[in-house]
Design a protein around this motif. Structure first.
Motif, PDB file in Angstrom:
ATOM      1  N   HIS A 169       0.868  -1.185   0.000  1.00 39.43           N
ATOM      2  CA  HIS A 169       0.000   0.000   0.000  1.00 39.43           C
ATOM      3  C   HIS A 169       0.906   1.237   0.000  1.00 39.43           C
ATOM      4  CE1 HIS A 169      -1.902   3.389   2.190  1.00 39.43           C
ATOM      5  NE2 HIS A 169      -2.817   3.162   1.264  1.00 39.43           N
ATOM      6  N   VAL A 170       0.579   2.207  -0.837  1.00 37.61           N
ATOM      7  CA  VAL A 170       1.448   3.379  -0.995  1.00 37.61           C
ATOM      8  C   VAL A 170       0.721   4.634  -0.531  1.00 37.61           C
ATOM      9  CG1 VAL A 170       2.853   4.703  -2.629  1.00 37.61           C
ATOM     10  CG2 VAL A 170       2.507   2.247  -3.013  1.00 37.61           C
ATOM     11  N   TRP A 171       1.383   5.383   0.354  1.00 37.36           N
ATOM     12  CA  TRP A 171       0.905   6.726   0.714  1.00 37.36           C
ATOM     13  C   TRP A 171       1.496   7.695  -0.309  1.00 37.36           C
ATOM     14  CZ3 TRP A 171      -2.779   6.698   4.230  1.00 37.36           C
ATOM     15  CH2 TRP A 171      -2.776   5.756   5.268  1.00 37.36           C
ATOM     16  N   VAL A 172       0.643   8.392  -1.015  1.00 44.37           N
ATOM     17  CA  VAL A 172       1.097   9.303  -2.079  1.00 44.37           C
ATOM     18  C   VAL A 172       0.961  10.744  -1.595  1.00 44.37           C
ATOM     19  CG1 VAL A 172       0.666  10.088  -4.449  1.00 44.37           C
ATOM     20  CG2 VAL A 172       0.348   7.661  -3.856  1.00 44.37           C
ATOM     21  N   ASP A 173       2.094  11.418  -1.367  1.00 47.84           N
ATOM     22  CA  ASP A 173       2.037  12.848  -0.995  1.00 47.84           C
ATOM     23  C   ASP A 173       1.517  13.654  -2.180  1.00 47.84           C
ATOM     24  OD1 ASP A 173       3.186  12.316   1.438  1.00 47.84           O
ATOM     25  OD2 ASP A 173       5.160  13.126   0.928  1.00 47.84           O
ATOM     26  N   GLU A 174       0.623  14.587  -1.920  1.00 53.86           N
ATOM     27  CA  GLU A 174       0.080  15.378  -3.040  1.00 53.86           C
ATOM     28  C   GLU A 174       1.176  16.177  -3.766  1.00 53.86           C
ATOM     29  OE1 GLU A 174      -1.343  19.018  -0.112  1.00 53.86           O
ATOM     30  OE2 GLU A 174      -2.646  18.448  -1.749  1.00 53.86           O
ATOM     31  N   THR A 175       2.150  16.709  -2.991  1.00 54.48           N
ATOM     32  CA  THR A 175       3.317  17.404  -3.555  1.00 54.48           C
ATOM     33  C   THR A 175       2.971  18.770  -4.125  1.00 54.48           C
ATOM     34  OG1 THR A 175       4.155  15.186  -4.135  1.00 54.48           O
ATOM     35  CG2 THR A 175       5.470  17.067  -4.817  1.00 54.48           C
ATOM     36  N   ARG A 176       2.508  19.636  -3.219  1.00 53.82           N
ATOM     37  CA  ARG A 176       2.324  21.035  -3.582  1.00 53.82           C
ATOM     38  C   ARG A 176       3.687  21.642  -3.921  1.00 53.82           C
ATOM     39  NH1 ARG A 176      -0.579  24.503  -5.211  1.00 53.82           N
ATOM     40  NH2 ARG A 176      -0.453  26.074  -3.579  1.00 53.82           N
ATOM     41  N   PRO A 177       3.785  22.644  -4.813  1.00 52.48           N
ATOM     42  CA  PRO A 177       2.620  23.308  -5.392  1.00 52.48           C
ATOM     43  C   PRO A 177       2.095  22.712  -6.694  1.00 52.48           C
ATOM     44  CG  PRO A 177       4.592  24.524  -5.937  1.00 52.48           C
ATOM     45  CD  PRO A 177       5.028  23.388  -5.050  1.00 52.48           C
ATOM     46  N   ARG A 178       2.874  21.884  -7.393  1.00 50.59           N
ATOM     47  CA  ARG A 178       2.386  21.430  -8.703  1.00 50.59           C
ATOM     48  C   ARG A 178       1.622  20.118  -8.623  1.00 50.59           C
ATOM     49  NH1 ARG A 178       4.351  23.971 -13.529  1.00 50.59           N
ATOM     50  NH2 ARG A 178       3.747  22.075 -14.633  1.00 50.59           N
ATOM     51  N   ASN A 179       1.634  19.505  -7.433  1.00 55.59           N
ATOM     52  CA  ASN A 179       0.803  18.315  -7.214  1.00 55.59           C
ATOM     53  C   ASN A 179       1.171  17.103  -8.075  1.00 55.59           C
ATOM     54  OD1 ASN A 179      -0.865  19.498  -5.190  1.00 55.59           O
ATOM     55  ND2 ASN A 179      -1.849  20.693  -6.812  1.00 55.59           N
ATOM     56  N   GLU A 185      13.860  28.208  -8.857  1.00 54.55           N
ATOM     57  CA  GLU A 185      12.777  29.030  -8.283  1.00 54.55           C
ATOM     58  C   GLU A 185      11.740  29.178  -9.374  1.00 54.55           C
ATOM     59  OE1 GLU A 185      13.005  30.345  -5.021  1.00 54.55           O
ATOM     60  OE2 GLU A 185      10.962  31.142  -5.230  1.00 54.55           O
ATOM     61  N   ARG A 186      10.552  28.633  -9.157  1.00 55.64           N
ATOM     62  CA  ARG A 186       9.526  28.681 -10.195  1.00 55.64           C
ATOM     63  C   ARG A 186       8.523  29.796  -9.917  1.00 55.64           C
ATOM     64  NH1 ARG A 186       9.672  24.818 -13.888  1.00 55.64           N
ATOM     65  NH2 ARG A 186       7.521  25.266 -14.452  1.00 55.64           N
ATOM     66  N   SER A 187       7.587  29.935 -10.820  1.00 59.18           N
ATOM     67  CA  SER A 187       6.631  31.036 -10.762  1.00 59.18           C
ATOM     68  C   SER A 187       5.813  31.016  -9.464  1.00 59.18           C
ATOM     69  CB  SER A 187       5.683  30.921 -11.957  1.00 59.18           C
ATOM     70  OG  SER A 187       4.527  31.678 -11.722  1.00 59.18           O
ATOM     71  N   ALA A 188       5.611  32.207  -8.899  1.00 52.72           N
ATOM     72  CA  ALA A 188       4.784  32.350  -7.696  1.00 52.72           C
ATOM     73  C   ALA A 188       3.346  31.910  -7.962  1.00 52.72           C
ATOM     74  CB  ALA A 188       4.807  33.793  -7.227  1.00 52.72           C
ATOM     75  N   ARG A 189       2.942  31.979  -9.212  1.00 54.33           N
ATOM     76  CA  ARG A 189       1.568  31.601  -9.559  1.00 54.33           C
ATOM     77  C   ARG A 189       1.277  30.132  -9.238  1.00 54.33           C
ATOM     78  NH1 ARG A 189      -2.145  34.532 -12.381  1.00 54.33           N
ATOM     79  NH2 ARG A 189      -3.871  33.283 -13.178  1.00 54.33           N
ATOM     80  N   GLU A 190       2.291  29.295  -9.255  1.00 52.38           N
ATOM     81  CA  GLU A 190       2.085  27.880  -8.904  1.00 52.38           C
ATOM     82  C   GLU A 190       1.666  27.741  -7.433  1.00 52.38           C
ATOM     83  OE1 GLU A 190       5.699  25.794  -9.866  1.00 52.38           O
ATOM     84  OE2 GLU A 190       5.326  25.879 -12.021  1.00 52.38           O
ATOM     85  N   VAL A 191       2.012  28.740  -6.605  1.00 52.60           N
ATOM     86  CA  VAL A 191       1.672  28.692  -5.182  1.00 52.60           C
ATOM     87  C   VAL A 191       0.331  29.390  -4.912  1.00 52.60           C
ATOM     88  CG1 VAL A 191       2.461  29.323  -2.860  1.00 52.60           C
ATOM     89  CG2 VAL A 191       4.125  28.635  -4.595  1.00 52.60           C
ATOM     90  N   THR A 192       0.091  30.474  -5.618  1.00 49.25           N
ATOM     91  CA  THR A 192      -1.124  31.263  -5.342  1.00 49.25           C
ATOM     92  C   THR A 192      -2.355  30.714  -6.077  1.00 49.25           C
ATOM     93  OG1 THR A 192      -0.554  32.759  -7.154  1.00 49.25           O
ATOM     94  CG2 THR A 192       0.158  33.411  -4.938  1.00 49.25           C
ATOM     95  N   HIS A 193      -2.128  29.806  -7.027  1.00 46.84           N
ATOM     96  CA  HIS A 193      -3.245  29.277  -7.816  1.00 46.84           C
ATOM     97  C   HIS A 193      -3.189  27.755  -7.870  1.00 46.84           C
ATOM     98  CE1 HIS A 193      -3.286  33.457  -8.995  1.00 46.84           C
ATOM     99  NE2 HIS A 193      -4.442  33.280  -9.627  1.00 46.84           N
ATOM    100  N   LEU A 194      -4.339  27.163  -8.122  1.00 48.83           N
ATOM    101  CA  LEU A 194      -4.436  25.711  -8.315  1.00 48.83           C
ATOM    102  C   LEU A 194      -5.178  25.456  -9.609  1.00 48.83           C
ATOM    103  CD1 LEU A 194      -5.762  24.349  -4.896  1.00 48.83           C
ATOM    104  CD2 LEU A 194      -3.550  23.833  -5.920  1.00 48.83           C
ATOM    105  N   SER A 195      -4.859  24.366 -10.281  1.00 54.93           N
ATOM    106  CA  SER A 195      -5.711  24.015 -11.413  1.00 54.93           C
ATOM    107  C   SER A 195      -6.262  22.610 -11.215  1.00 54.93           C
ATOM    108  CB  SER A 195      -4.951  24.144 -12.737  1.00 54.93           C
ATOM    109  OG  SER A 195      -4.166  23.017 -12.934  1.00 54.93           O
ATOM    110  N   GLY A 196      -7.437  22.390 -11.744  1.00 54.11           N
ATOM    111  CA  GLY A 196      -8.083  21.091 -11.584  1.00 54.11           C
ATOM    112  C   GLY A 196      -9.359  21.037 -12.395  1.00 54.11           C
ATOM    113  N   LEU A 197     -10.038  19.912 -12.259  1.00 59.23           N
ATOM    114  CA  LEU A 197     -11.245  19.681 -13.057  1.00 59.23           C
ATOM    115  C   LEU A 197     -12.468  20.241 -12.331  1.00 59.23           C
ATOM    116  CD1 LEU A 197     -11.239  18.084 -15.724  1.00 59.23           C
ATOM    117  CD2 LEU A 197     -12.007  16.092 -14.416  1.00 59.23           C
TER     118      LEU A 197
END
Ligand code: MRU
Length: 361
Positions: free
Chosen positions: A190-200, A294-306
């Motif tokens: 069984h695997v615990w999968v960390d979501e891994t913010r900010p890009r998930n 160092e990636r874009s701050a937008r990856e932290v301030t925003h999320l994308s999804g369905l």
């Protein structure tokens, strides 16, 4: 690995040697879309903007990018310029520089007219070597999982961070290779999968991969790992890496260091799957010397999804004027690493063990 029963890789060269086909990983898990990259510029963009990502995969993709550039011009100046430019696509994973250096070593001595076909051959060899190395990592890591399974009944609980799966390599993955081999060998898992913010990458890529392979897994918020370890719900941690220093400091996705600290505090073994192409013998002190993207701050301030209508949308999660920082990787000091699972076997994260480790072969 397979998607819907069909064998698939995240990178393959066209037989005509005029393009590569990649999975656009920005769209997973919502859409599996292939993209044909027919110019070195397209390859550079795909690495920089993370259509392809993961240390071994960006190395192999860059190698093909160099081959594409030699289809256009193969004199000394063109070769050197293309290599310098591709190397700049992303800074942290050493596999990018490693693959380009391997290409240059093969191509520099050749007359210009022979370089393009040799470049495609060498890029193919880099890709196939990656597959072999990851399969071997899987065999060595499997032994760890089998040992835990032999000690007690019930599934072996593994925690992983980010995506060091087949999507991050040419096949098998590094951290996931032992999991896939354990699954094939009938080891309960069984695997615990960390979501891994900010890009998930955990939520969108690792959960998708494990689901395709039928490996039982549970997605958790990044902050859950310490709690799970305190309650005896993690037998071992296996993560991938982007650059390992000569003394065994491990650079990997941001948040890995916190997992290693929690693992140490709770006596949970912390393993790193490391193809030797990810070992950077030129640096000692990983914290001081690994360049952290160092990636874009937008990856932290925003999320994308369905959304409910099935459309991929982006939403803001912070006040509009919020200043955000986004270091994409961190370094886990060697003292927190139980072992490095390499294609040559499991070694300790020490200068002596790594000095004795042969290079990729
Ligand atoms: O930013 P990413 O998605 O390229 O980061 C990927 C990771 O950190 C992986 O753990 C690492 O590259 C190992 S992939 C086998």
């Amino acid at each position: 690995m397979k998607v819907g029963g069909v064998a698939m890789r995240p990178l393959r060269a066209e037989p005509a040697r005029d393009a590569v086909v990649v999975i656009d990983q920005r769209l997973l898990p919502h859409r599996l879309q292939l993209e044909r990259l027919a110019t070195p510029q397209a390859v550079h963009t795909a690495i920089r903007d993370m259509w392809v990502r993961g240390a071994p995969l960006i190395g192999a993709t860059a190698a093909y990018g160099l081959a594409l550039s030699l289809n256009e011009a193969a004199d000394d100046a063109a070769l050197e310029e293309a290599a310098v430019w591709l190397r700049q696509a992303r800074p942290t994973a050493v596999n990018l520089a490693w693959a380009l250096d391997r290409m240059l070593a093969r191509l520099r001595p050749l007359p210009a007219a022979q370089r393009a076909p040799a470049a495609w051959d060498e890029a193919d060899a880099i890709a196939e070597d990656d597959v072999r190395a990851n399969a071997a990592i899987g065999r060595h890591g499997l032994v760890l999982l089998q040992a835990i399974a032999a000690r007690r009944p019930g599934p072996v609980n593994v925690l992983t961070h980010c995506n060091a799966g087949w999507l991050a390599t040419v096949d098998w993955g590094t951290a996931t290779a032992p999991l896939y081999q354990a699954q094939a060998a009938g080891v309960p898992l069984h695997v615990w999968v960390d979501e891994t913010r900010p890009r998930n990458q955990g939520a969108s890529l690792t959960a998708w991969e494990l689901g395709q392979a039928g490996v039982p897994h549970t997605l958790v918020a990044d902050n859950a790992g310490g709690h799970l370890m305190q309650h005896g719900r993690v037998d071992l941690v296996i993560v991938g890496c982007d650059r390992v220093s000569a003394r065994g400091d491990v650079c990997n996705k941001i948040g890995t260091y916190l997992k290693a600290l929690a693992a140490r505090d709770n006596g949970v073994p912390f393993y790193v799957a490391m193809p030797t192409s990810t070992l950077d013998r030129a640096i000692e002190d990983g914290v001081a010397e690994v360049p952290i993207e160092e990636r874009s701050a937008r990856e932290v301030t925003h999320l994308s999804g369905l959304d409910a209508a099935g459309q991929v949308v982006e939403i803001a999660i912070a006040p509009a004027a919020t200043v955000a920082a986004n270091p994409a990787f961190d370094v886990t000091p060697a003292r927190l690493v139980t072992g490095l699972i390499t294609e040559r076997g499991i070694v300790t994260a020490t200068a002596e063990a790594l000095a004795a480790l042969p290079g990729p072969g």
